[in-house]
Design a protein around this motif. Structure first.
Motif, short mmCIF file in Angstrom:
data_model
loop_
_atom_site.label_atom_id
_atom_site.label_comp_id
_atom_site.label_asym_id
_atom_site.label_seq_id
_atom_site.Cartn_x
_atom_site.Cartn_y
_atom_site.Cartn_z
N LEU B 7 0.86 -1.19 0.00
CA LEU B 7 0.00 0.00 0.00
C LEU B 7 0.89 1.24 0.00
O LEU B 7 1.73 1.41 0.89
CB LEU B 7 -0.90 0.01 1.24
N ILE B 8 0.71 2.09 -1.00
CA ILE B 8 1.43 3.37 -1.05
C ILE B 8 0.39 4.46 -0.83
O ILE B 8 -0.56 4.58 -1.60
CB ILE B 8 2.15 3.54 -2.40
N THR B 9 0.57 5.23 0.24
CA THR B 9 -0.51 6.12 0.65
C THR B 9 -0.67 7.34 -0.23
O THR B 9 -1.75 7.91 -0.33
CB THR B 9 -0.31 6.59 2.10
N ARG B 10 0.45 7.81 -0.85
CA ARG B 10 0.37 9.04 -1.66
C ARG B 10 1.03 8.81 -3.01
O ARG B 10 1.70 7.80 -3.23
CB ARG B 10 1.07 10.21 -0.95
N ARG B 11 0.84 9.77 -3.90
CA ARG B 11 1.48 9.66 -5.21
C ARG B 11 2.99 9.89 -5.04
O ARG B 11 3.42 10.81 -4.35
CB ARG B 11 0.92 10.68 -6.18
N LEU B 12 3.77 9.05 -5.68
CA LEU B 12 5.23 9.14 -5.59
C LEU B 12 5.81 9.47 -6.97
O LEU B 12 5.10 9.37 -7.98
CB LEU B 12 5.80 7.82 -5.06
N PRO B 13 7.09 9.86 -7.02
CA PRO B 13 7.69 10.14 -8.34
C PRO B 13 7.53 8.96 -9.29
O PRO B 13 7.54 7.80 -8.86
CB PRO B 13 9.16 10.39 -8.00
N PRO B 14 7.39 9.23 -10.59
CA PRO B 14 7.08 8.17 -11.57
C PRO B 14 8.06 7.00 -11.53
O PRO B 14 7.64 5.83 -11.61
CB PRO B 14 7.15 8.89 -12.91
N ALA B 15 9.35 7.28 -11.39
CA ALA B 15 10.34 6.19 -11.42
C ALA B 15 10.13 5.26 -10.22
O ALA B 15 10.34 4.04 -10.32
CB ALA B 15 11.76 6.77 -11.39
N VAL B 16 9.71 5.84 -9.10
CA VAL B 16 9.52 5.04 -7.88
C VAL B 16 8.24 4.20 -8.01
O VAL B 16 8.23 3.01 -7.68
CB VAL B 16 9.45 5.97 -6.66
N GLU B 17 7.19 4.82 -8.54
CA GLU B 17 5.95 4.07 -8.73
C GLU B 17 6.15 2.95 -9.75
O GLU B 17 5.59 1.86 -9.60
CB GLU B 17 4.82 5.01 -9.17
N ALA B 18 6.98 3.22 -10.76
CA ALA B 18 7.23 2.19 -11.78
C ALA B 18 7.92 0.98 -11.15
O ALA B 18 7.55 -0.17 -11.42
CB ALA B 18 8.10 2.77 -12.90
N ARG B 27 -0.71 -0.88 -4.50
CA ARG B 27 -1.95 -0.11 -4.39
C ARG B 27 -1.56 1.37 -4.36
O ARG B 27 -1.08 1.87 -3.34
CB ARG B 27 -2.70 -0.49 -3.12
N LEU B 28 -1.74 2.04 -5.48
CA LEU B 28 -1.28 3.42 -5.64
C LEU B 28 -2.41 4.40 -5.30
O LEU B 28 -3.55 4.00 -5.07
CB LEU B 28 -0.78 3.66 -7.06
N ASN B 29 -2.08 5.65 -5.31
CA ASN B 29 -3.05 6.72 -5.04
C ASN B 29 -2.89 7.76 -6.14
O ASN B 29 -2.30 8.82 -5.94
CB ASN B 29 -2.76 7.31 -3.65
N PRO B 30 -3.41 7.45 -7.34
CA PRO B 30 -3.15 8.33 -8.49
C PRO B 30 -3.70 9.75 -8.30
O PRO B 30 -3.17 10.70 -8.88
CB PRO B 30 -3.82 7.62 -9.66
N ARG B 42 -8.32 0.54 6.16
CA ARG B 42 -9.18 -0.09 5.17
C ARG B 42 -8.36 -0.58 3.98
O ARG B 42 -8.47 -1.72 3.54
CB ARG B 42 -10.23 0.94 4.72
N LEU B 43 -7.47 0.32 3.48
CA LEU B 43 -6.70 0.00 2.27
C LEU B 43 -5.61 -1.03 2.53
O LEU B 43 -5.11 -1.66 1.60
CB LEU B 43 -6.08 1.28 1.70
N ALA B 44 -5.20 -1.18 3.81
CA ALA B 44 -4.09 -2.08 4.12
C ALA B 44 -4.53 -3.53 4.30
O ALA B 44 -3.69 -4.40 4.54
CB ALA B 44 -3.37 -1.60 5.38
N GLN B 45 -5.84 -3.79 4.18
CA GLN B 45 -6.32 -5.17 4.35
C GLN B 45 -5.61 -6.08 3.35
O GLN B 45 -5.61 -5.83 2.15
CB GLN B 45 -7.84 -5.26 4.15
N GLY B 46 -4.93 -7.09 3.87
CA GLY B 46 -4.25 -8.05 3.00
C GLY B 46 -2.91 -7.59 2.50
O GLY B 46 -2.24 -8.31 1.76
N ALA B 47 -2.46 -6.38 2.89
CA ALA B 47 -1.17 -5.85 2.40
C ALA B 47 -0.02 -6.45 3.20
O ALA B 47 -0.15 -6.73 4.39
CB ALA B 47 -1.15 -4.33 2.49
#
Lengths: 321, 320
Positions: B7-18, B27-30, B42-47
């Motif tokens: 689970l990634i809570t916020r948008r991160l730089p493109p290279a990192v998200e890639a 699980r991104l936050n576009p 809620r979002l961390a269920q199963g993470a």
């Protein structure tokens, strides 16, 4: 009796204090005068010396009207584009400038332009002055890290060398273009390029410290800007005439340049206002030497030149030998 | 092979998200929407892992309620004030952060603030942009020279030492105040002060580089400001809480402090409105580490740590 002096430009406080102590001058702190008023004052006071600055254009016509009792004209500036040197020389009027004393100050400002352009200082300041109130995402409003980058210096004279010294503290790699290669102890590991065009593709950041004049006019133009890598940062704290501003604006708009930091312009103060409409510029009103310490040192140096000539000694910083 | 869920809570730089998308079921936050503790639970269920940011407060209750599947928390920051580390310890939940990689960018920001404040960048910029610039004069917007000055660094950690290195290129002499004297190789000629008075008296330019928290709250107060040389330059790219804002604003008004440069504020993103009324301050919106290079390096480092924990290895960037 104190020597008679006219100061045609406002001077910092300590300079005024010395003028009051050592010279006979109606306005020791200086007064902004145009050429007509300056000539009038010089005649009225039978002045032996003139202290002026780049606001006063000493063209051939003005020089011809300066009375013979004026034995030296000292400009409180390094540049002397505002002086018709040939006319002064023909007329036998010694003219001096104030080199050296503003090297550190101008190199400091150059580093400020580099850091400010890389780190989006204008946009950040504008955000704050508008009240901020919103945190930024981790990928938002990012600048470019200056440290560790390749810095190209065009003109490795006194100021260029002082910039290189500062840039090494940021682990930058120094490349330079100069009319001639410098000795190794001055290079301090910098890489020499005889041809500017060969250096440009290797510069992440480019700073100009070259002389002005016809030989370097428009040195940076559409063709040379295109040779920089995409995303390069461009800085100029030397001479506005080195840059084709139309090409600069195009490169900033297209994103070919990430940002530019400028202290000098083609036309000053009526610079191209399109530069001020761009978010990726960091702009100064020609403040390279604008510290109390340096402006005082410049005024003192001009007075040293005047004192030397009026005492019958040669000037310290003559514009010609 | 099934990828671990991150689970990634916020948008991160493109290279990192890639990279995250490649190595994880990410699980991104576009939309980069803010996430509350409840959202995260809620979002961390199963993470298997959670990568959070300083804006999210992971208090004891949130940590305690995280699903048992979560084996590591990564934070996209050096600081971890926002995470209840004690609660993580109780759950035996490792936390990884991003030390070192933003030292250079933050020190760069300090140097930018020093130069910009001393050379009146804000005023110069506004004058030029207004279109009202009427030309060069020998006395216009005179600032104070940076090179050759004495720089006082309060807190000689990694960022402070990077700043010292940069300042030496400007011929500045470096003084510092810290709980203990550093070994000589790290000092690199900087002069240690074991009391505030001698340190502040030496600081023509003062840079705050200490951690936040109760021990340093309002450290730069009226009493200490009075010990600075008149007209000193003050910069802060560390923590807003280090400064008593009312005292600094008063000193900027009287000229006891000549210029200030700030990147951080108590109560961000709000700031004491007194600063906005001053011309002799340069203000940045907490973007000390905001370079592409640094944000990428931070993201890669935190992913390194998360991957190490999930692979059963000891991460280099474990918060202890």
């Amino acid at each position: 009796m104190k020597p008679r002096l006219i100061v045609s430009r406002q001077m910092p406080g300590p300079v005024g204090a010395r003028i009051r102590a050592e010279f006979d001058c109606p306005w020791p702190e200086g007064r902004d005068m145009d050429a007509e008023e300056m000539l009038q004052q010089v005649r009225d006071t039978q002045a032996e010396a003139l202290l002026f600055s780049s606001h006063l254009k000493l063209d051939a016509a003005v020089i011809a009207r300066i009375p013979d009792h004026v034995r030296i004209a000292a400009t409180c500036s390094v540049g002397f584009e505002h002086i018709d040197v040939a006319a002064a020389r023909a007329r036998g009027l010694p003219v001096t400038n104030t080199p050296d004393v503003l090297t550190d100050c101008t190199a400091d400002l150059t580093m400020l332009l580099i850091l400010g352009a890389c780190r989006r200082a204008h946009e950040y300041e504008a955000i704050m002055r508008a009240g901020w109130r919103r945190g930024y995402g981790l990928g938002e409003m990012l600048g470019v890290r200056a440290s560790g980058k390749r810095l190209g210096i065009v003109g490795l004279g006194r100021i260029g060398q002082a910039v290189a010294r500062r840039a090494r503290g940021f682990n930058m790699r120094i490349l330079y273009n100069n009319p001639r290669r410098l000795p190794e102890d001055i290079e301090e590991g910098a890489t020499y390029f005889a041809d500017l065009r060969e250096m440009l593709p290797q510069c992440d950041i480019l700073t100009l410290h070259a002389r002005g004049g016809p030989a370097t006019a428009g040195l940076m133009n559409a063709e040379t800007f295109a040779l920089l890598p995409k995303g390069a940062v461009f800085v100029n704290a030397s001479r506005g005439g080195l840059v084709d501003e139309e090409a600069l604006i195009a490169a900033l708009r297209s994103g070919h340049l990430f940002a530019a930091g400028l202290d000098v312009y083609h036309n000053e103060p009526a610079f191209d206002l399109r530069l001020a409409e761009l978010p990726n510029t960091f702009l100064f009103p020609h403040m390279g030497s604008a510290t109390i310490e340096t402006r005082t040192a410049m005024g003192m140096r001009a007075l040293d030149n005047i004192a030397a000539v009026l005492a019958g000694r040669p000037p310290i910083d003559p514009l010609w030998n | 092979m099934v990828k671990p869920v991150l689970l990634i809570t916020r948008r991160l730089p493109p290279a990192v998200e890639a990279r995250a998308a490649e190595h994880f079921d990410a699980r991104l936050n576009p939309d980069d929407s803010p996430r509350s503790g409840a959202d995260i639970l809620r979002l961390a269920q199963g993470a298997d892992a959670v990568l959070c940011c300083p804006a999210e407060k992971l208090d004891g209750a949130t940590i305690g309620a995280l699903p048992a599947t979560v084996k590591v928390i990564g934070t996209f920051s050096v600081g971890f004030d926002h995470i209840d580390i004690a609660a993580c310890r109780v759950r035996n939940l490792p936390v990884v952060n991003t030390p070192d990689v933003l030292s250079v960018a933050t020190a760069e920001c300090c140097m930018l603030l020093i130069l910009a404040a001393s050379r009146r960048a804000g005023e110069g910029e506004r004058l030029v942009r207004s279109g009202g610039w009427t030309g060069w004069t020998p006395t216009q917007l005179l600032g104070t020279q940076v090179s050759g000055r004495r720089l006082g660094i309060f807190g000689m950690g990694r960022i402070g030492r990077e700043l010292a290195r940069m300042a030496r290129g400007f011929g500045m002499s470096v003084h510092y105040r810290d709980v203990a004297r550093l070994p000589e190789p790290l000092e690199a000629g900087a002069i240690w002060h074991d009391d505030d008075a001698s340190f502040l008296a030496a600081s023509e330019v003062l840079s705050l580089n200490a951690p936040g928290g109760a021990a340093t709250r309002d450290w730069l107060n009226a009493e200490r400001i009075a010990l600075l040389p008149r007209g000193a330059v003050v910069v802060n790219a560390a923590r807003g809480t280090l400064i008593d804002d009312a005292a600094l604003i008063a000193a900027l008004q009287t000229g006891q402090v000549g210029f200030a440069g700030l990147d951080v504020y108590a109560g961000e993103p709000a700031l004491n409105p007194g600063y906005l009324a001053l011309e002799n301050v340069v203000l940045l919106p907490h973007l000390g580490s905001a370079t592409r290079e640094t944000r990428d390096a931070m993201g890669h480092l935190v992913l390194d740590g998360i991957e190490a924990v999930l692979a059963g290895r000891e991460p280099a960037n474990l918060v202890r």
